[in-house]
Design a protein around this motif. Structure first.
Motif, PDB file in Angstrom:
ATOM      1  N   VAL A 112     113.287  67.852  20.207  1.00 49.51           N
ATOM      2  CA  VAL A 112     114.459  68.597  20.181  1.00 49.51           C
ATOM      3  C   VAL A 112     115.665  67.697  20.705  1.00 49.51           C
ATOM      4  O   VAL A 112     115.316  66.965  21.792  1.00 49.51           O
ATOM      5  CB  VAL A 112     114.692  69.780  20.954  1.00 49.51           C
ATOM      6  CG1 VAL A 112     115.968  70.430  20.997  1.00 49.51           C
ATOM      7  CG2 VAL A 112     113.486  70.845  20.124  1.00 49.51           C
ATOM      8  N   ARG A 143     116.403  70.477  15.891  1.00 46.82           N
ATOM      9  CA  ARG A 143     115.166  70.166  15.876  1.00 46.82           C
ATOM     10  C   ARG A 143     114.476  68.832  15.147  1.00 46.82           C
ATOM     11  O   ARG A 143     115.249  68.394  14.234  1.00 46.82           O
ATOM     12  CB  ARG A 143     114.208  71.384  15.175  1.00 46.82           C
ATOM     13  CG  ARG A 143     112.643  71.435  15.485  1.00 46.82           C
ATOM     14  CD  ARG A 143     112.265  72.772  14.710  1.00 46.82           C
ATOM     15  NE  ARG A 143     110.747  72.764  15.145  1.00 46.82           N
ATOM     16  CZ  ARG A 143     110.197  73.473  16.155  1.00 46.82           C
ATOM     17  NH1 ARG A 143     110.940  73.899  17.123  1.00 46.82           N
ATOM     18  NH2 ARG A 143     108.872  73.509  16.177  1.00 46.82           N
ATOM     19  N   LEU A 194     113.614  75.691  20.746  1.00 45.62           N
ATOM     20  CA  LEU A 194     112.618  75.825  19.983  1.00 45.62           C
ATOM     21  C   LEU A 194     112.476  77.032  19.351  1.00 45.62           C
ATOM     22  O   LEU A 194     112.008  77.330  18.092  1.00 45.62           O
ATOM     23  CB  LEU A 194     111.265  75.616  20.888  1.00 45.62           C
ATOM     24  CG  LEU A 194     111.119  74.032  21.425  1.00 45.62           C
ATOM     25  CD1 LEU A 194     109.964  74.315  22.212  1.00 45.62           C
ATOM     26  CD2 LEU A 194     110.840  73.248  20.137  1.00 45.62           C
ATOM     27  N   THR A 197     115.188  77.317  16.586  1.00 46.85           N
ATOM     28  CA  THR A 197     115.287  75.968  15.334  1.00 46.85           C
ATOM     29  C   THR A 197     113.816  76.433  14.445  1.00 46.85           C
ATOM     30  O   THR A 197     113.518  75.633  13.753  1.00 46.85           O
ATOM     31  CB  THR A 197     115.420  75.097  15.631  1.00 46.85           C
ATOM     32  OG1 THR A 197     114.594  74.639  16.744  1.00 46.85           O
ATOM     33  CG2 THR A 197     116.711  74.732  16.472  1.00 46.85           C
TER      34      THR A 197
END
Length: 499
Positions: A112, A143, A194, A197
């Motif tokens: 990321v 991402r 996280l 995305t």
């Protein structure tokens, strides 16, 4: 060269209203605008996100006053230890070592990228000292693995200054909530990135409640495996007590495999137990040395000055320092060894595909209790046999064996507590008292052995050996006191240990 910083902070959701006025909160007399900072951070993990699953974050960040590599370990909610290394193109060796037990042979890759426009405020007291830093971060997340994806959000972050009173964060929290600001649902920017995305929220699910005997044993095995991994970085950093805690987890795990052989197939677990014994032995070299050095130094300090002859204190210090240095280097080599990393892989494989036997499907109240009673019977026999021996080396060895079996029984009882409740808890407590007393005896045995060795060295150097003899006599007396207390304590322990 890496350095460490304790980070104490809280994160909040933010909207267009920005940061409420915090003047007057908990000694804050002024809020100083420090301007806008542009931060650009790339977070690294394995492709299967092993670091994220363990709540670890590794990033390479530019911008701001602390550009470089940052590795963060969770300590408590809102508290993390941050290891910092200077900026470089690749993961620094010091940081790579701290995540080796998690990463092993996998590659660390960018997962990321977070770009943040940080509007910074310093919360200061009447003397101008910074109490905390509050910021409004406008974040863009991209991402970098998988299908990709982007997300944007704004959050408020309040980080306590070094040496400031943590109670300030509670007062700030109260003011923010009163203004309608709510805590962030994510523990970190990485976790939020996280999730937003297309990632998975790690650690959010709970394992099913143990039902069978096998469920309970595997839950305990999993817990101890995790503690080994958790304490590994602390051992590498020479954090006080980390080595001891990692060793205890290793012993608990080995004892569990030995005790519950009717649940997990010994044809598979015996080889693992051998490796766990090896690891516990390596972890104990430095710890045992530390405990013994402290015991001898304290005993010397308790002697009347008239009984101290020659450079005994200096010889103790030289002996302890030399042994610590060599043991430390050896232990770090062990933690980087293929043998240790293979053991960790084997433990993962054991949990992924456990070699369950027929008894694993049985009722835990029956299967676990029977195994624990069997261990307790062994302890009873060993204690009885040891006390029937005359004082001396043979009895010392027998009491040490009883201590080891007592620890095994204690750990077995601990594993059985969720299934057996108070009876297992009482047994674990009784075995803890027994092994503590027998540990005092074994410490005396080792202290006397070391005193004899140091006395011989001192004699060869032409020094007076009287003090070593005086300390030796006191250690003999301490061991005799333990042996005198043992029958009564053992009788009490047995009366409380019905399983």
């Amino acid at each position: 060269m890496a350095d460490t910083k304790r980070e104490i902070e809280r994160k909040y959701e933010s909207d267009d209203s920005g940061l409420p006025d915090l003047t007057g909160v908990g000694g804050v007399t002024d809020v100083i605008d420090m301007g806008l900072v542009e931060l650009d951070a790339t977070y690294y993990d394995t492709a299967d996100q092993r670091l994220t699953a363990a709540s670890l974050t590794l990033r390479r960040r530019t911008g701001g006053s602390d550009a470089g590599w940052h590795l963060k370990f969770p300590v408590a909610p809102g508290v993390r230890d941050e290891i910092r290394c200077p900026l470089s193109d690749t993961v620094p060796a010091e940081i790579a070592a701290l995540v080796r037990s998690r990463v092993r042979g996998a590659e660390l890759v960018p997962v990321v990228r977070l770009r943040s426009a940080r509007d910074v405020r310093h919360l200061v007291d009447a003397d101008g000292a910074v109490l905390a830093e509050a910021s409004v971060d406008t974040v863009t997340a991209d991402r970098l693995i998988g299908k990709g994806g982007s997300a944007q959000w704004t959050e408020i972050e309040v980080e306590l200054a070094d040496e400031a009173d943590p109670a300030l964060l509670d007062r700030v929290d109260k003011r923010l909530r009163k203004a309608g600001v709510r805590p962030s649902k994510s523990a970190s920017k990485l976790a939020r990135a996280l999730e937003q995305t297309g990632g998975t929220r790690h650690g959010s699910g709970r394992r099913a409640k143990p039902v069978t005997a096998g469920d309970h044993v595997l839950a305990y095995v999993r817990e101890q495996r995790e503690k080994i991994l958790e304490h590994d970085p602390g051992v590498r950093r020479d954090v006080p007590d980390a080595g001891h805690q990692m060793r205890v987890a290793t012993r608990r795990l080995r004892s569990t495999l030995r005790t519950f052989g009717k649940v997990l197939d010994p044809a598979v677990t015996d080889a693992i137990a051998v490796e766990l014994k090896w690891l516990a032995g390596e972890l104990g070299l430095d710890r045992d040395q530390e405990v013994l050095a402290e015991r001898l130094t304290t005993a010397l300090g308790d002697l009347p000055p008239a009984l101290v002859h020659g450079p005994v204190s200096k010889r103790f210090t030289t002996w302890a320092s030399a042994r610590h240095g060599s043991a430390r280097g050896h232990l770090l080599a062990i933690l980087d060894s293929a043998r240790y990393l293979a053991l960790l892989d084997t433990l993962d494989a054991l949990l992924a595909d456990p070699p369950l036997r027929k008894k694993a499907a049985g009722k835990p109240e029956k299967v676990l209790a029977k195994a624990v009673r069997k261990d307790l019977a062994k302890v009873s026999r060993l204690v009885t046999e040891a006390m029937e021996l005359p004082p001396g080396e043979e009895r010392d060895v027998a009491l040490h064996e009883a201590r080891k079996k007592g620890k095994r029984t204690r750990y077995a009882a601990e594993a059985a507590v969720p299934a057996l409740g108070g009876t297992a808890r009482s047994l674990a407590k009784s075995m803890k008292s027994l092994t503590k007393l027998l540990g005092e005896h074994q410490d005396s045995v080792m202290a006397r052995r070391t005193l004899r060795e140091l006395s011989a060295v001192a004699h060869a150097a032409g020094e007076n050996g009287f003090t070593y003899g005086a300390l030796h006599a006191r250690e003999e007396a301490r061991a005799a006191q333990v042996e005198a207390r043992l029958p009564g304590l053992w009788k009490e322990a047995r009366s409380q240990a019905a399983v």
